[in-house]
Design an enzyme around this catalytic site. Structure first.
Site, PDB file in Angstrom:
ATOM      1  N   ARG A   1       0.842  -1.200   0.000  1.00  9.11           N
ATOM      2  CA  ARG A   1       0.000   0.000   0.000  1.00  9.11           C
ATOM      3  C   ARG A   1       0.875   1.246   0.000  1.00  9.11           C
ATOM      4  O   ARG A   1       1.886   1.301   0.698  1.00  9.11           O
ATOM      5  CB  ARG A   1      -0.886   0.029   1.256  1.00  9.11           C
TER       6      ARG A   1
ATOM      7  N   GLU B   1      -3.655   7.559  -5.556  1.00 11.09           N
ATOM      8  CA  GLU B   1      -3.872   6.843  -6.825  1.00 11.09           C
ATOM      9  C   GLU B   1      -5.203   7.296  -7.430  1.00 11.09           C
ATOM     10  O   GLU B   1      -6.171   7.493  -6.686  1.00 11.09           O
ATOM     11  CB  GLU B   1      -3.897   5.336  -6.576  1.00 11.09           C
TER      12      GLU B   1
ATOM     13  N   HIS C   1      -0.245   0.466 -10.221  1.00  7.76           N
ATOM     14  CA  HIS C   1      -0.961  -0.509  -9.371  1.00  7.76           C
ATOM     15  C   HIS C   1      -1.503  -1.678 -10.207  1.00  7.76           C
ATOM     16  O   HIS C   1      -2.720  -1.896 -10.266  1.00  7.76           O
ATOM     17  CB  HIS C   1      -2.092   0.176  -8.584  1.00  7.76           C
TER      18      HIS C   1
HETATM   19  O1  A2R Z   1       2.432  -8.907  11.796  1.00  6.83           O
HETATM   20  P1  A2R Z   1       1.901 -10.280  11.550  1.00  6.83           P
HETATM   21  O2  A2R Z   1       2.668 -11.325  12.288  1.00  6.83           O
HETATM   22  O3  A2R Z   1       0.404 -10.358  11.703  1.00  6.83           O
HETATM   23  O4  A2R Z   1       2.226 -10.515   9.965  1.00  6.83           O
HETATM   24  C1  A2R Z   1       1.503  -9.839   8.958  1.00  6.83           C
HETATM   25  C2  A2R Z   1       2.221  -8.589   8.452  1.00  6.83           C
HETATM   26  N1  A2R Z   1       1.866  -7.357   9.180  1.00  6.83           N
HETATM   27  C3  A2R Z   1       2.771  -6.586   9.801  1.00  6.83           C
HETATM   28  N2  A2R Z   1       4.099  -6.696   9.921  1.00  6.83           N
HETATM   29  C4  A2R Z   1       4.738  -5.748  10.654  1.00  6.83           C
HETATM   30  N3  A2R Z   1       4.110  -4.706  11.226  1.00  6.83           N
HETATM   31  C5  A2R Z   1       2.768  -4.548  11.127  1.00  6.83           C
HETATM   32  N4  A2R Z   1       2.162  -3.531  11.717  1.00  6.83           N
HETATM   33  C6  A2R Z   1       2.039  -5.526  10.385  1.00  6.83           C
HETATM   34  N5  A2R Z   1       0.734  -5.694  10.074  1.00  6.83           N
HETATM   35  C7  A2R Z   1       0.646  -6.814   9.347  1.00  6.83           C
HETATM   36  O5  A2R Z   1       1.777  -8.432   7.095  1.00  6.83           O
HETATM   37  C8  A2R Z   1       1.521 -10.709   7.710  1.00  6.83           C
HETATM   38  O6  A2R Z   1       2.729 -11.420   7.609  1.00  6.83           O
HETATM   39  C9  A2R Z   1       1.444  -9.721   6.561  1.00  6.83           C
HETATM   40  C10 A2R Z   1       0.068  -9.638   5.919  1.00  6.83           C
HETATM   41  O7  A2R Z   1      -0.224 -10.878   5.369  1.00  6.83           O
HETATM   42  P2  A2R Z   1      -1.696 -11.346   4.920  1.00  6.83           P
HETATM   43  O8  A2R Z   1      -2.683 -10.887   5.937  1.00  6.83           O
HETATM   44  O9  A2R Z   1      -1.624 -12.793   4.572  1.00  6.83           O
HETATM   45  O10 A2R Z   1      -1.995 -10.456   3.649  1.00  6.83           O
HETATM   46  P3  A2R Z   1      -1.608 -10.738   2.116  1.00  6.83           P
HETATM   47  O11 A2R Z   1      -2.653 -11.571   1.482  1.00  6.83           O
HETATM   48  O12 A2R Z   1      -0.195 -11.194   2.020  1.00  6.83           O
HETATM   49  O13 A2R Z   1      -1.733  -9.254   1.541  1.00  6.83           O
HETATM   50  C11 A2R Z   1      -0.919  -8.209   2.059  1.00  6.83           C
HETATM   51  C12 A2R Z   1      -1.300  -6.857   1.503  1.00  6.83           C
HETATM   52  C13 A2R Z   1      -2.800  -6.532   1.437  1.00  6.83           C
HETATM   53  O14 A2R Z   1      -3.339  -6.150   2.682  1.00  6.83           O
HETATM   54  C14 A2R Z   1      -2.833  -5.393   0.436  1.00  6.83           C
HETATM   55  O15 A2R Z   1      -2.558  -4.168   1.072  1.00  6.83           O
HETATM   56  C15 A2R Z   1      -1.699  -5.745  -0.499  1.00  6.83           C
HETATM   57  O16 A2R Z   1      -0.908  -6.755   0.167  1.00  6.83           O
HETATM   58  O17 A2R Z   1      -2.201  -6.265  -1.685  1.00  6.83           O
END
Ligand code: A2R
Length: 320
Positions: free
Chosen positions: A231, A260, A278
């Site tokens: 993002r 965007e 994007h």
């Molecule tokens: O932090 P964790 O252990 O929940 O790991 C998640 C990590 N994450 C963060 N890491 C560091 N600091 C943060 N504040 C934080 N918030 C979240 O991001 C997890 O490893 C990762 C997100 O993975 P998923 O929920 O499986 O999302 P996905 O499908 O990989 O998509 C990621 C993003 C979407 O939300 C859109 O913004 C973009 O890719 O298309």
């Protein structure tokens, strides 16, 4: 039997419109604006299929709304916690796009390092024959140490692909991932100090907003490369532009921007930035899969089954 009314506010991928029309009574308006609906229409709407920002007052103003099916894995354009408090289910479209986004990430990384779009432009504009070979690129993927910020569904696919390139892989997430051999860093600053290539694939949340800031870019260093496919909000764009202008880092590859589809003009004049509009998930194959998942969530819900991909904030809501 009457079909449930599903509203599509604003623009959406045409495949989604066709699928919604097949199974539901489709209602369309130009945007998420209550003024575009009369009271009778508001009362009829049971589901939303959308890809745009839905203000809280819009969600609250639809008394029969049960479910919002969002197009995309990132759902930062919807306040899902608020929707949950209104007993409205929110779904997104994870998994089906992970491999496409990971493929594009590798392409953008190579474009950034090896200047492939510029080399192609050089050929097309006749410079190869006029001026000789394209320059040797100062940057390469060879010997790089890559830090992945976010090792979720997409981050893991990126890491899997990077393994094939023989680079060292590190990651930062809030919690260490079991069964993963890559080096874990509990803070982003610690990770960027240890790597020279930062790939951001975290969601856009309050905690990640502007988290790639001046300090992080400085620690990434003069040979540093920043790739953002998550993002735009995650990067502090003032700091990023300044870091690229002053060669605090070497280069950036960006598929996402804070604003965007009209990113800051400063990016356009930066020679050390490789820019994409994007497009990480933007193939017909993957967008169809995302559209199908979006509508399948609605179909399941209105058949009285659990939706396929509820977001965590509303996963507790029971089907009516
Ligand atoms: O932090 P964790 O252990 O929940 O790991 C998640 C990590 N994450 C963060 N890491 C560091 N600091 C943060 N504040 C934080 N918030 C979240 O991001 C997890 O490893 C990762 C997100 O993975 P998923 O929920 O499986 O999302 P996905 O499908 O990989 O998509 C990621 C993003 C979407 O939300 C859109 O913004 C973009 O890719 O298309």
């Amino acid at each position: 039997m009457t079909k449930p009314v599903v509203l599509i506010p604003g623009a959406i991928y045409e495949h989604v419109v066709k699928r919604v029309e097949m199974d539901f009574e489709l209602m369309r308006i130009d945007g998420a604006d209550l003024n575009l609906l009369d009271d009778a229409q508001k009362a009829k709407i049971k589901g939303i299929a959308s890809a745009i920002h839905l203000p809280n007052e819009f969600i609250q103003g639809l008394p029969s709304l049960e479910i919002i099916a969002h197009f995309g894995v990132g759902y930062d354009v919807i306040d899902a916690k608020f929707a949950g408090e209104q007993n409205v289910m929110v779904c997104n479209t994870p998994d089906v796009l992970s491999e496409e986004v990971a493929d594009t990430t590798i392409g953008l990384l190579l474009n950034t390092l090896r200047e492939l779009p510029k080399a192609e432009a050089y050929l097309r504009q006749g410079d190869w024959v006029e001026k000789g070979n394209y320059r040797l690129t100062p940057l390469t993927l060879r010997k790089r140490v890559v830090g992945i910020y976010g090792l979720g569904r997409i981050g893991l696919e990126i890491a899997k692909r990077l393994e094939g390139f023989g680079v060292d892989i590190h990651y930062h997430t809030r919690s260490e991932k079991p069964g993963v051999s890559y080096k874990y860093h509990p803070t982003l600053l610690e990770m960027v100090t240890a790597v020279d290539t930062l790939i951001s694939i975290v969601p856009g949340t309050a905690a990640t907003t502007k988290s790639v800031n001046a300090d992080i870019l400085k620690a990434l260093g003069a040979n540093g490369v920043f790739i953002n496919v998550g993002r735009g909000s995650v990067a502090d764009e003032d700091a990023l532009i300044s870091a690229l202008e002053n060669n605090t880092i070497a280069a950036a590859g960006l598929d996402v921007f804070e604003n965007e589809p009209d990113p800051r003009k400063d990016f356009l004049s930066l020679d050390n930035a490789s820019l994409l509009p994007h497009v990480a998930s933007a193939s017909v194959h993957t967008r169809n899969a995302m559209g199908d998942l979006q509508v399948d969530n609605l179909v399941n819900w209105f058949e009285g089954k659990s939706p396929i991909s509820p977001v965590p904030e509303t996963a507790h809501i029971k089907v009516k």
